[in-house]
Design an enzyme around this catalytic site. Structure first.
Site, PDB file in Angstrom:
ATOM      1  N   CYS A  95     -37.385  -6.776  35.110  1.00  0.00           N
ATOM      2  CA  CYS A  95     -37.418  -5.339  35.908  1.00  0.00           C
ATOM      3  C   CYS A  95     -38.484  -5.195  36.826  1.00  0.00           C
ATOM      4  O   CYS A  95     -38.432  -5.888  37.983  1.00  0.00           O
ATOM      5  CB  CYS A  95     -37.464  -3.966  34.719  1.00  0.00           C
ATOM      6  SG  CYS A  95     -36.952  -2.610  35.414  1.00  0.00           S
ATOM      7  N   ARG A 129     -31.684   7.319  38.517  1.00  0.00           N
ATOM      8  CA  ARG A 129     -31.989   6.112  37.847  1.00  0.00           C
ATOM      9  C   ARG A 129     -30.892   5.479  37.131  1.00  0.00           C
ATOM     10  O   ARG A 129     -29.903   6.054  36.577  1.00  0.00           O
ATOM     11  CB  ARG A 129     -32.959   6.508  36.903  1.00  0.00           C
ATOM     12  CG  ARG A 129     -34.396   7.013  37.261  1.00  0.00           C
ATOM     13  CD  ARG A 129     -35.348   7.084  36.164  1.00  0.00           C
ATOM     14  NE  ARG A 129     -35.713   5.933  35.909  1.00  0.00           N
ATOM     15  CZ  ARG A 129     -36.908   5.049  36.455  1.00  0.00           C
ATOM     16  NH1 ARG A 129     -37.278   5.618  37.599  1.00  0.00           N
ATOM     17  NH2 ARG A 129     -37.134   3.957  36.218  1.00  0.00           N
ATOM     18  N   HIS A 198     -34.448  -4.905  29.489  1.00  0.00           N
ATOM     19  CA  HIS A 198     -35.880  -4.360  28.377  1.00  0.00           C
ATOM     20  C   HIS A 198     -35.102  -4.479  27.243  1.00  0.00           C
ATOM     21  O   HIS A 198     -33.932  -5.032  26.904  1.00  0.00           O
ATOM     22  CB  HIS A 198     -36.311  -3.239  28.427  1.00  0.00           C
ATOM     23  CG  HIS A 198     -37.035  -3.003  29.940  1.00  0.00           C
ATOM     24  ND1 HIS A 198     -38.473  -3.457  30.405  1.00  0.00           N
ATOM     25  CD2 HIS A 198     -36.465  -2.188  31.059  1.00  0.00           C
ATOM     26  CE1 HIS A 198     -38.714  -3.040  31.529  1.00  0.00           C
ATOM     27  NE2 HIS A 198     -37.561  -2.560  32.004  1.00  0.00           N
TER      28      HIS A 198
HETATM   29  N1  GLN Z   1     -40.327   0.864  38.858  1.00  0.00           N
HETATM   30  C1  GLN Z   1     -39.125   0.158  38.834  1.00  0.00           C
HETATM   31  C2  GLN Z   1     -38.173   1.136  38.815  1.00  0.00           C
HETATM   32  O1  GLN Z   1     -37.836   1.984  38.356  1.00  0.00           O
HETATM   33  C3  GLN Z   1     -39.329  -0.621  37.818  1.00  0.00           C
HETATM   34  C4  GLN Z   1     -38.964   0.010  36.329  1.00  0.00           C
HETATM   35  C5  GLN Z   1     -39.022  -0.656  35.150  1.00  0.00           C
HETATM   36  O2  GLN Z   1     -39.451  -1.783  35.049  1.00  0.00           O
HETATM   37  N2  GLN Z   1     -38.387  -0.445  34.094  1.00  0.00           N
HETATM   38  O3  GLN Z   1     -37.011   0.421  39.689  1.00  0.00           O
END
Ligand code: GLN
Length: 249
Positions: A95, A129, A198
């Site tokens: 990520c 998101r 993750h």
């Molecule tokens: N900051 C990044 C995003 O939101 C990565 C987030 C994360 O590692 N879960 O895209």
């Protein structure tokens, strides 16, 4: 006796949603086979010495943590990491860590952050998101014991796009993946493996864990051929029950 040295980069900054489970899995699956495994934590201000590690792990972090680590990555470790990648060192990046190997990240509120540029990929943030469980297909993991399906959990605002030399890690079966548009998830470039998953990724996807361990041991030892079989009944139970939950079969 074989030995694996696993470098955990920025463990105090980039370690979302149990990403440390990836380190524990690499270590345990090595040790269960009599391969010694040592974890080296490396953070801000410390030098990255590629010869000292066989696998490098970079976990996820939100925009705030990424910006802190980015400064150090570019100033302190840039050339060494780029050279290690050129020389086929094995990396696993999740990520935020995945995004940081790319060229830049344009956050959802318009800020452009320069990243390492080790891989030809870039990330554009969006207000929406991408959150939830993900299942994707990795054909290179298909074997008698594994159908190549990988399961994880994603939570990112960044949409990642790959340049021509970087190949996707897999094809999305359920979830968003790299950008929610092209149907691909993650990236592979040389021995660098990147994913939005993750969860953490490796404990319930033992075939991928073993793939990385094998790559690293083959890089290091000319006489290494393959890993011995482990009893993965708990790992497979976790994997299969998640797959069932996400896509029903
Ligand atoms: N900051 C990044 C995003 O939101 C990565 C987030 C994360 O590692 N879960 O895209």
């Amino acid at each position: 006796m074989y030995e694996l040295r696993i470098c955990h980069l920025y463990p105090n900054l980039l370690n979302l949603y149990g990403d440390i489970g990836n380190i524990k899995t690499l270590k345990k699956r090595s040790e269960w086979r009599g391969i010694s495994a040592k974890v080296i934590n490396l953070t801000i201000g410390e030098s990255f010495v590629p010869e000292n590690y066989d696998i490098v792990f970079l976990g996820g972090g939100q925009d705030y943590e990424q910006e802190i680590a980015q400064n150090d990555l570019l100033k302190q470790k840039s050339n060494e990491i780029k050279n290690a990648i050129k020389n086929d060192k094995v990396f696993l990046c999740i990520c935020g860590g995945y995004q940081m190997l790319g060229k830049f990240y344009k956050t959802w509120d318009g800020k452009e952050i320069e990243f390492l540029g080790a891989l030809d990929l870039w990330t554009i943030g969006s207000k929406k998101r991408m959150v939830g469980n993900i299942v994707f297909q990795c054909d290179f993991l298909q074997s008698e014991d594994c159908d190549g399906r990988i399961v994880g959990f994603e939570n990112h605002s960044g949409r990642t796009y790959l340049g021509p030399e970087v190949k996707p890690l897999g094809k999305v079966l359920s979830g968003y993946g790299n950008n929610g548009e092209d149907g691909y998830e993650g990236a592979i470039y040389k021995n660098v493996y990147c994913s939005y998953s993750h969860g953490s990724l490796l404990p319930k996807n033992p075939a991928l864990a073993d793939h990385l361990i094998t790559k690293a041991l083959k890089q290091k030892y000319k006489d290494f051929t393959c890993l011995s079989q482990l009893d993965d009944k708990f790992e497979i139970l976790a994997h299969d029950s998640m797959i069932k939950r996400v896509i029903g079969k």
